[in-house]
Design a protein around this motif. Sequence first.
Motif, PDB file in Angstrom:
ATOM      1  N   VAL A 130      52.040  48.570  44.957  1.00  0.00           N
ATOM      2  CA  VAL A 130      52.031  49.249  46.249  1.00  0.00           C
ATOM      3  C   VAL A 130      50.584  49.384  46.682  1.00  0.00           C
ATOM      4  N   ALA A 131      50.279  48.822  47.835  1.00  0.00           N
ATOM      5  CA  ALA A 131      48.914  48.903  48.349  1.00  0.00           C
ATOM      6  C   ALA A 131      48.682  50.256  49.006  1.00  0.00           C
ATOM      7  N   CYS A 132      47.515  50.795  48.806  1.00  0.00           N
ATOM      8  CA  CYS A 132      47.131  52.058  49.431  1.00  0.00           C
ATOM      9  C   CYS A 132      47.057  51.854  50.946  1.00  0.00           C
ATOM     10  N   PRO A 133      47.753  52.690  51.742  1.00  0.00           N
ATOM     11  CA  PRO A 133      47.688  52.514  53.196  1.00  0.00           C
ATOM     12  C   PRO A 133      46.348  52.930  53.785  1.00  0.00           C
ATOM     13  N   ARG A 134      45.507  53.579  53.004  1.00  0.00           N
ATOM     14  CA  ARG A 134      44.203  54.035  53.526  1.00  0.00           C
ATOM     15  C   ARG A 134      43.095  53.015  53.270  1.00  0.00           C
ATOM     16  N   CYS A 135      43.005  52.498  52.023  1.00  0.00           N
ATOM     17  CA  CYS A 135      41.908  51.576  51.709  1.00  0.00           C
ATOM     18  C   CYS A 135      42.395  50.172  51.363  1.00  0.00           C
ATOM     19  N   THR A 140      47.003  51.481  42.359  1.00  0.00           N
ATOM     20  CA  THR A 140      47.722  52.705  42.718  1.00  0.00           C
ATOM     21  C   THR A 140      48.710  53.060  41.623  1.00  0.00           C
ATOM     22  N   GLU A 141      49.163  54.304  41.634  1.00  0.00           N
ATOM     23  CA  GLU A 141      50.165  54.733  40.661  1.00  0.00           C
ATOM     24  C   GLU A 141      51.131  55.727  41.297  1.00  0.00           C
ATOM     25  N   GLU A 142      52.371  55.681  40.824  1.00  0.00           N
ATOM     26  CA  GLU A 142      53.377  56.629  41.294  1.00  0.00           C
ATOM     27  C   GLU A 142      53.163  57.952  40.576  1.00  0.00           C
ATOM     28  N   THR A 143      53.149  59.055  41.343  1.00  0.00           N
ATOM     29  CA  THR A 143      53.001  60.383  40.722  1.00  0.00           C
ATOM     30  C   THR A 143      54.307  61.165  40.749  1.00  0.00           C
ATOM     31  N   TRP A 155      52.600  58.659  45.740  1.00  0.00           N
ATOM     32  CA  TRP A 155      51.699  57.758  45.020  1.00  0.00           C
ATOM     33  C   TRP A 155      50.270  58.256  45.181  1.00  0.00           C
ATOM     34  N   ARG A 156      49.378  57.713  44.350  1.00  0.00           N
ATOM     35  CA  ARG A 156      47.960  58.041  44.421  1.00  0.00           C
ATOM     36  C   ARG A 156      47.164  56.748  44.253  1.00  0.00           C
ATOM     37  N   CYS A 157      46.090  56.658  44.991  1.00  0.00           N
ATOM     38  CA  CYS A 157      45.207  55.498  44.891  1.00  0.00           C
ATOM     39  C   CYS A 157      44.103  55.819  43.889  1.00  0.00           C
ATOM     40  N   ARG A 158      43.924  54.948  42.903  1.00  0.00           N
ATOM     41  CA  ARG A 158      42.859  55.161  41.919  1.00  0.00           C
ATOM     42  C   ARG A 158      41.491  54.762  42.463  1.00  0.00           C
ATOM     43  N   SER A 159      41.471  53.989  43.560  1.00  0.00           N
ATOM     44  CA  SER A 159      40.192  53.562  44.134  1.00  0.00           C
ATOM     45  C   SER A 159      39.611  54.628  45.057  1.00  0.00           C
ATOM     46  N   CYS A 160      40.367  55.043  46.053  1.00  0.00           N
ATOM     47  CA  CYS A 160      39.843  56.038  47.003  1.00  0.00           C
ATOM     48  C   CYS A 160      40.287  57.455  46.643  1.00  0.00           C
TER      49      CYS A 160
END
Length: 170
Positions: A130-135, A140-143, A155-160
Amino acid sequence: MVTALDERRARHVAEQVPDPELPMLTLADLGVLRAVELRPDGTVVAGLTPTYSGCPAMAEMRADVAARLRAAGFARVEIRTVLDPPWTTDWITAEGRRKLTEAGIAPPGSAPRRSGGPVPLELSAIRRAVACPRCGSSDTEETSRFAATSCKALWRCRSCLEPFEYVKEI
């Protein structure tokens, strides 16, 4: 006298109704508005397909479409529930997917393909990218499997490091 122009106007009115749970989308963007027909007696018949059998927003969708059509001058309105074929996330339009991303919600990927007959049971975890819709990162990972509505996950993005919602495929 009913004209093709009246039917196009009725369709246009129904297509503008926002989804009660994802208000950045119209019911047409979401693919739940299946048909709008104007009968010779002046009755507008709109068909809606629920996103799933227990969708709690269905009653509100029906009421919103009927209210908008009546406000536009169509006195007789009938809303039908269309169950076949069942709705899938593949019915979300490209415009709807764009609007979800702009709202910070990751749109669903392709719905699982099923042929007729028994549904195979998968006992292993399904790994999705799942691609981050922000960056746009795919790191990403499901929380949480569930978010504000049962059709979304957290979900949470590990990059941004930003959290975001994701519309699940069905």
